[in-house]
Scaffold this motif. Structure first.
Motif, PDB file in Angstrom:
ATOM      1  N   VAL A   1      69.955 -24.135-124.554  1.00  0.00           N
ATOM      2  CA  VAL A   1      71.307 -24.540-124.462  1.00  0.00           C
ATOM      3  C   VAL A   1      72.277 -23.134-124.244  1.00  0.00           C
ATOM      4  O   VAL A   1      73.138 -23.264-123.200  1.00  0.00           O
ATOM      5  CB  VAL A   1      71.800 -25.065-125.869  1.00  0.00           C
ATOM      6  CG1 VAL A   1      73.417 -25.008-126.215  1.00  0.00           C
ATOM      7  CG2 VAL A   1      71.213 -26.582-126.177  1.00  0.00           C
ATOM      8  N   SER A   2      72.246 -22.035-124.775  1.00  0.00           N
ATOM      9  CA  SER A   2      73.013 -20.939-124.666  1.00  0.00           C
ATOM     10  C   SER A   2      73.194 -20.551-122.979  1.00  0.00           C
ATOM     11  O   SER A   2      74.066 -20.094-122.451  1.00  0.00           O
ATOM     12  CB  SER A   2      72.736 -19.865-125.298  1.00  0.00           C
ATOM     13  OG  SER A   2      71.172 -19.369-125.165  1.00  0.00           O
ATOM     14  N   TYR A   3      71.823 -20.527-122.610  1.00  0.00           N
ATOM     15  CA  TYR A   3      71.520 -20.376-121.080  1.00  0.00           C
ATOM     16  C   TYR A   3      72.327 -20.973-120.204  1.00  0.00           C
ATOM     17  O   TYR A   3      72.885 -20.683-119.458  1.00  0.00           O
ATOM     18  CB  TYR A   3      69.956 -20.559-120.755  1.00  0.00           C
ATOM     19  CG  TYR A   3      69.698 -20.475-119.391  1.00  0.00           C
ATOM     20  CD1 TYR A   3      69.459 -19.674-118.550  1.00  0.00           C
ATOM     21  CD2 TYR A   3      69.696 -21.731-119.043  1.00  0.00           C
ATOM     22  CE1 TYR A   3      68.966 -19.564-117.231  1.00  0.00           C
ATOM     23  CE2 TYR A   3      69.188 -22.007-117.704  1.00  0.00           C
ATOM     24  CZ  TYR A   3      68.654 -20.804-116.774  1.00  0.00           C
ATOM     25  OH  TYR A   3      68.310 -21.167-115.387  1.00  0.00           O
ATOM     26  N   THR A   4      72.300 -22.516-120.571  1.00  0.00           N
ATOM     27  CA  THR A   4      72.976 -23.277-119.765  1.00  0.00           C
ATOM     28  C   THR A   4      74.405 -23.366-119.712  1.00  0.00           C
ATOM     29  O   THR A   4      75.142 -23.331-118.730  1.00  0.00           O
ATOM     30  CB  THR A   4      72.384 -24.904-119.889  1.00  0.00           C
ATOM     31  OG1 THR A   4      71.014 -24.845-119.696  1.00  0.00           O
ATOM     32  CG2 THR A   4      73.271 -25.914-119.145  1.00  0.00           C
ATOM     33  N   LEU A   5      74.884 -23.054-121.165  1.00  0.00           N
ATOM     34  CA  LEU A   5      76.481 -22.845-121.170  1.00  0.00           C
ATOM     35  C   LEU A   5      77.069 -21.887-120.511  1.00  0.00           C
ATOM     36  O   LEU A   5      78.104 -22.014-120.109  1.00  0.00           O
ATOM     37  CB  LEU A   5      76.661 -22.941-122.857  1.00  0.00           C
ATOM     38  CG  LEU A   5      76.238 -24.028-123.582  1.00  0.00           C
ATOM     39  CD1 LEU A   5      76.740 -23.920-125.094  1.00  0.00           C
ATOM     40  CD2 LEU A   5      77.261 -25.243-123.142  1.00  0.00           C
ATOM     41  N   GLY A   6      76.259 -20.840-120.348  1.00  0.00           N
ATOM     42  CA  GLY A   6      76.515 -19.584-119.492  1.00  0.00           C
ATOM     43  C   GLY A   6      76.605 -19.888-117.987  1.00  0.00           C
ATOM     44  O   GLY A   6      76.937 -18.884-117.435  1.00  0.00           O
ATOM     45  N   GLY A   7      76.029 -21.105-117.763  1.00  0.00           N
ATOM     46  CA  GLY A   7      75.848 -21.217-116.153  1.00  0.00           C
ATOM     47  C   GLY A   7      74.360 -21.501-115.794  1.00  0.00           C
ATOM     48  O   GLY A   7      74.151 -22.510-115.272  1.00  0.00           O
ATOM     49  N   GLY A   8      73.587 -20.791-116.189  1.00  0.00           N
ATOM     50  CA  GLY A   8      72.056 -20.891-115.828  1.00  0.00           C
ATOM     51  C   GLY A   8      71.736 -20.655-114.585  1.00  0.00           C
ATOM     52  O   GLY A   8      71.665 -21.424-113.646  1.00  0.00           O
ATOM     53  N   LEU A   9      71.585 -19.506-114.410  1.00  0.00           N
ATOM     54  CA  LEU A   9      71.172 -18.728-112.925  1.00  0.00           C
ATOM     55  C   LEU A   9      69.577 -19.136-112.901  1.00  0.00           C
ATOM     56  O   LEU A   9      68.904 -18.539-113.317  1.00  0.00           O
ATOM     57  CB  LEU A   9      71.459 -17.305-112.775  1.00  0.00           C
ATOM     58  CG  LEU A   9      71.119 -16.861-111.319  1.00  0.00           C
ATOM     59  CD1 LEU A   9      71.751 -17.817-110.496  1.00  0.00           C
ATOM     60  CD2 LEU A   9      71.698 -15.337-111.287  1.00  0.00           C
ATOM     61  N   ALA A  10      69.309 -20.296-112.314  1.00  0.00           N
ATOM     62  CA  ALA A  10      67.892 -20.714-112.352  1.00  0.00           C
ATOM     63  C   ALA A  10      66.825 -19.986-111.244  1.00  0.00           C
ATOM     64  O   ALA A  10      67.599 -19.415-110.014  1.00  0.00           O
ATOM     65  CB  ALA A  10      67.910 -22.256-111.876  1.00  0.00           C
ATOM     66  N   LEU A  11      65.723 -19.933-111.642  1.00  0.00           N
ATOM     67  CA  LEU A  11      64.700 -19.622-110.669  1.00  0.00           C
ATOM     68  C   LEU A  11      64.658 -20.298-109.108  1.00  0.00           C
ATOM     69  O   LEU A  11      64.497 -19.881-108.295  1.00  0.00           O
ATOM     70  CB  LEU A  11      63.171 -19.813-111.225  1.00  0.00           C
ATOM     71  CG  LEU A  11      62.144 -19.179-110.454  1.00  0.00           C
ATOM     72  CD1 LEU A  11      62.163 -17.615-110.510  1.00  0.00           C
ATOM     73  CD2 LEU A  11      60.838 -19.694-111.051  1.00  0.00           C
ATOM     74  N   LEU A  12      65.132 -21.584-109.413  1.00  0.00           N
ATOM     75  CA  LEU A  12      65.166 -22.291-108.364  1.00  0.00           C
ATOM     76  C   LEU A  12      66.777 -22.711-107.782  1.00  0.00           C
ATOM     77  O   LEU A  12      66.846 -23.726-107.233  1.00  0.00           O
ATOM     78  CB  LEU A  12      64.675 -23.625-108.353  1.00  0.00           C
ATOM     79  CG  LEU A  12      63.052 -23.605-108.659  1.00  0.00           C
ATOM     80  CD1 LEU A  12      62.386 -24.945-108.863  1.00  0.00           C
ATOM     81  CD2 LEU A  12      62.169 -22.628-107.639  1.00  0.00           C
ATOM     82  N   GLY A  13      67.454 -21.688-108.142  1.00  0.00           N
ATOM     83  CA  GLY A  13      68.898 -21.934-107.798  1.00  0.00           C
ATOM     84  C   GLY A  13      69.461 -22.153-106.486  1.00  0.00           C
ATOM     85  O   GLY A  13      70.318 -23.026-106.713  1.00  0.00           O
ATOM     86  N   ARG A  14      68.894 -21.654-105.518  1.00  0.00           N
ATOM     87  CA  ARG A  14      69.253 -21.877-104.062  1.00  0.00           C
ATOM     88  C   ARG A  14      68.813 -23.069-103.814  1.00  0.00           C
ATOM     89  O   ARG A  14      69.703 -23.599-102.810  1.00  0.00           O
ATOM     90  CB  ARG A  14      68.694 -20.512-103.306  1.00  0.00           C
ATOM     91  CG  ARG A  14      69.551 -19.454-103.227  1.00  0.00           C
ATOM     92  CD  ARG A  14      68.659 -18.284-102.197  1.00  0.00           C
ATOM     93  NE  ARG A  14      68.484 -18.731-100.947  1.00  0.00           N
ATOM     94  CZ  ARG A  14      69.263 -19.203-100.130  1.00  0.00           C
ATOM     95  NH1 ARG A  14      70.517 -18.934-100.136  1.00  0.00           N
ATOM     96  NH2 ARG A  14      68.763 -19.693 -98.751  1.00  0.00           N
ATOM     97  N   SER A  15      67.912 -23.722-104.249  1.00  0.00           N
ATOM     98  CA  SER A  15      67.191 -24.992-104.062  1.00  0.00           C
ATOM     99  C   SER A  15      67.944 -26.168-104.476  1.00  0.00           C
ATOM    100  O   SER A  15      68.276 -27.317-104.222  1.00  0.00           O
ATOM    101  CB  SER A  15      65.521 -24.964-104.212  1.00  0.00           C
ATOM    102  OG  SER A  15      65.074 -24.126-103.767  1.00  0.00           O
ATOM    103  N   GLY A  64      70.757 -25.412-107.448  1.00  0.00           N
ATOM    104  CA  GLY A  64      72.048 -25.155-107.936  1.00  0.00           C
ATOM    105  C   GLY A  64      71.876 -24.600-109.494  1.00  0.00           C
ATOM    106  O   GLY A  64      70.662 -24.063-110.047  1.00  0.00           O
ATOM    107  N   TRP A  65      72.883 -24.496-109.910  1.00  0.00           N
ATOM    108  CA  TRP A  65      73.099 -23.950-111.443  1.00  0.00           C
ATOM    109  C   TRP A  65      72.765 -24.976-112.389  1.00  0.00           C
ATOM    110  O   TRP A  65      72.762 -26.139-112.382  1.00  0.00           O
ATOM    111  CB  TRP A  65      74.459 -23.497-111.801  1.00  0.00           C
ATOM    112  CG  TRP A  65      75.035 -22.477-110.909  1.00  0.00           C
ATOM    113  CD1 TRP A  65      75.806 -22.757-109.688  1.00  0.00           C
ATOM    114  CD2 TRP A  65      75.093 -21.136-111.181  1.00  0.00           C
ATOM    115  NE1 TRP A  65      76.222 -21.746-109.060  1.00  0.00           N
ATOM    116  CE2 TRP A  65      75.866 -20.694-110.128  1.00  0.00           C
ATOM    117  CE3 TRP A  65      74.567 -20.306-112.182  1.00  0.00           C
ATOM    118  CZ2 TRP A  65      75.988 -19.157-109.895  1.00  0.00           C
ATOM    119  CZ3 TRP A  65      74.836 -18.839-111.936  1.00  0.00           C
ATOM    120  CH2 TRP A  65      75.405 -18.444-110.812  1.00  0.00           C
ATOM    121  N   ALA A  66      72.060 -24.488-113.406  1.00  0.00           N
ATOM    122  CA  ALA A  66      71.608 -25.365-114.680  1.00  0.00           C
ATOM    123  C   ALA A  66      72.586 -26.278-115.013  1.00  0.00           C
ATOM    124  O   ALA A  66      72.415 -27.511-115.583  1.00  0.00           O
ATOM    125  CB  ALA A  66      70.909 -24.613-115.654  1.00  0.00           C
TER     126      ALA A  66
END
Length: 459
Positions: free
Chosen positions: A135-149, A151-153
């Motif tokens: 939850v806290s990771y996602t509320l801050g945007g969530g820069l994902a391991l697969l973000g370029r593929s 997007g943001w969490a």
């Protein structure tokens, strides 16, 4: 607060209510970053959403500011006084393969979600470390391991249950309470405490991933090669680069033991054959100390970064960079290379791709046009805190010509409660909109102990 006030609160709470000096208080207030020591007047260890609501009502009645800590993995601000809500006991996880979605309670970690989703050929948009709170990771945007593929969490969130400053438990979706939905995703806990979240999963079951390890003496050439290479790769290629001073420790693989190493990380969602072909220019950049690239199930994706799961004290900061040209590279290496004033771990994450796209349901995650995110972390030992903060200040001051803003989840040195620093995580228009919404949902600024956005009525 009188003793009978605490007794009244405890009678309404299923979880523990703890005061300074009581058994369990120190353990409850301690998060993953041991440099952050909360010093609240009272802690509520929430076991359900009703506990969170009761805690917020109590805090408002006693004019106490409220902070929240789930797993405490990421950076946060040390709460001085007030009421601290911890949510680690709320760790339910449900995966729905039909809708390709998951529901998590406030304290769940990605290490609980990943194996459940993998049973159905799905994956969450987690970051590099699976022991991070969802939850806290996602509320801050969530820069994902697969973000370029993918997007943001935050872009995958379908619904949230949140307790606002008035003590109400609201169900927030893009259609129901769209303004609060927009503000929470990127505005973090300025607008309430999220007790549960539903989000979409992606159809990923495997990756071509791992890393290339080079001696740090090759770093200028590797960085130059990496910057040029990153500009050519497809969105399926997710990567980052880190400069790491490895300790002389038997647990460290022998080629890296006691050496300063440049580690290029790869997470490619295409075929292994295409991954091999795309990575080849990096292999040609110089001799490698080690390589562990392979086709892997997504459940093993934590091996790519291999982030340590052990709590420790550290200070850090970050910046979004417009580009990675020669001047930027020289500035980074001047401060944070092998001759750095303090031991430092430097990480560059390649952005763009789906991270730059506008989501179907907009949110407050800012600076989507940045090309790279730079983070610098320095471990803290003894009385090194002031030196570490001064070091980070110098690094990021010199990088200002190439900086477009900061990423809230990695913002972590000095007084991160400072409103001017928090402002840098957003565009000017978005920050103005957030302060206006803060006035609507939290006019008394109860939620002000983490990355504060102040209420302002001017729209």
């Amino acid at each position: 607060m009188e003793r009978h006030d605490i007794e009244t609160l405890a009678a309404r709470i299923e979880g523990p209510v703890l005061l300074p000096g009581q058994e369990g208080f120190d353990e409850e207030r301690t998060g993953f970053n041991l440099a952050v020591r909360h010093r609240p007047e009272v802690i509520v260890g929430a076991a359900r959403a009703g506990d969170v609501a009761a805690a917020v009502v109590f805090a408002a009645a006693h004019a106490l500011p409220v902070a929240v800590q789930s797993t405490g993995h990421g950076f946060s601000v040390a709460a001085e006084g007030g009421l601290l809500v911890t949510t680690r006991r709320m760790d339910a996880v449900r995966v729905d393969p039909e809708s390709r979605s998951a529901y998590v309670a406030a304290g769940a970690r990605f290490e609980q979600v990943i194996p459940e989703a993998a049973r159905h050929g799905l994956a969450p948009l987690n970051g590099s470390a699976p022991h991070v709170g969802v939850v806290s990771y996602t509320l801050g945007g969530g820069l994902a391991l697969l973000g370029r593929s993918h997007g943001w969490a935050a872009d995958r969130v379908l619904a949230m249950d949140v307790v606002t400053a008035d003590g109400r438990l609201r169900h927030v979706t893009p259609d129901a309470e769209p303004e609060l939905y927009w503000a929470l995703l990127g505005g973090r806990d300025n607008f309430g405490i999220v007790t549960g979240m539903e989000f979409g999963l992606v159809p990923v079951s495997r990756l071509y991933g791992g890393g290339l390890f080079f001696d740090v003496e090759q770093t200028p050439g590797i960085l130059e090669a990496y910057g040029g290479w990153a500009a050519t790769v497809p969105d399926e290629m997710n990567s980052s680069l880190a400069l790491i001073p490895f300790p002389d420790d038997p647990q460290v693989p022998e080629p890296m033991r006691g050496r300063h190493v440049c580690h290029v990380r790869i997470a490619f969602t295409g075929s292994a054959e295409d991954g091999e072909r795309l990575v080849e220019p990096l292999r040609q950049a110089g001799p490698r100390l080690l390589e562990n690239l392979r086709d892997m199930p997504y459940e093993q994706s934590a091996d790519i970064h291999d982030d340590p799961p052990v709590p420790m004290p550290w200070a850090a900061d970050d910046a979004f960079l417009a580009d990675l040209d020669g001047d930027t590279v020289r500035t980074i290496l001047k401060h944070a290379g092998p001759g750095a004033a303090l031991p430092a771990i430097v990480e560059l994450r390649h952005l763009g791709g789906a991270l730059a796209r506008r989501p179907a349901h907009p949110n407050a995650v800012g600076h989507r046009d940045a090309h790279f995110m730079l983070a610098v972390l320095t471990p803290l030992t003894g009385d090194s805190t002031a030196d570490a903060h001064a070091f980070l200040e110098r690094v990021f001051k010199d990088l200002e010509p190439w900086t477009s803003g900061r990423f809230l989840n990695f913002m972590g040195h000095g007084d991160t409660a400072d409103q001017e620093r928090t402002r840098t995580a957003y565009t000017t228009d978005d920050h103005r909109r957030l302060t206006a919404l803060k006035a609507d949902y939290d006019p008394q600024n109860i939620f002000r102990l983490n990355y504060n956005i102040p209420p302002h009525t001017a729209r």
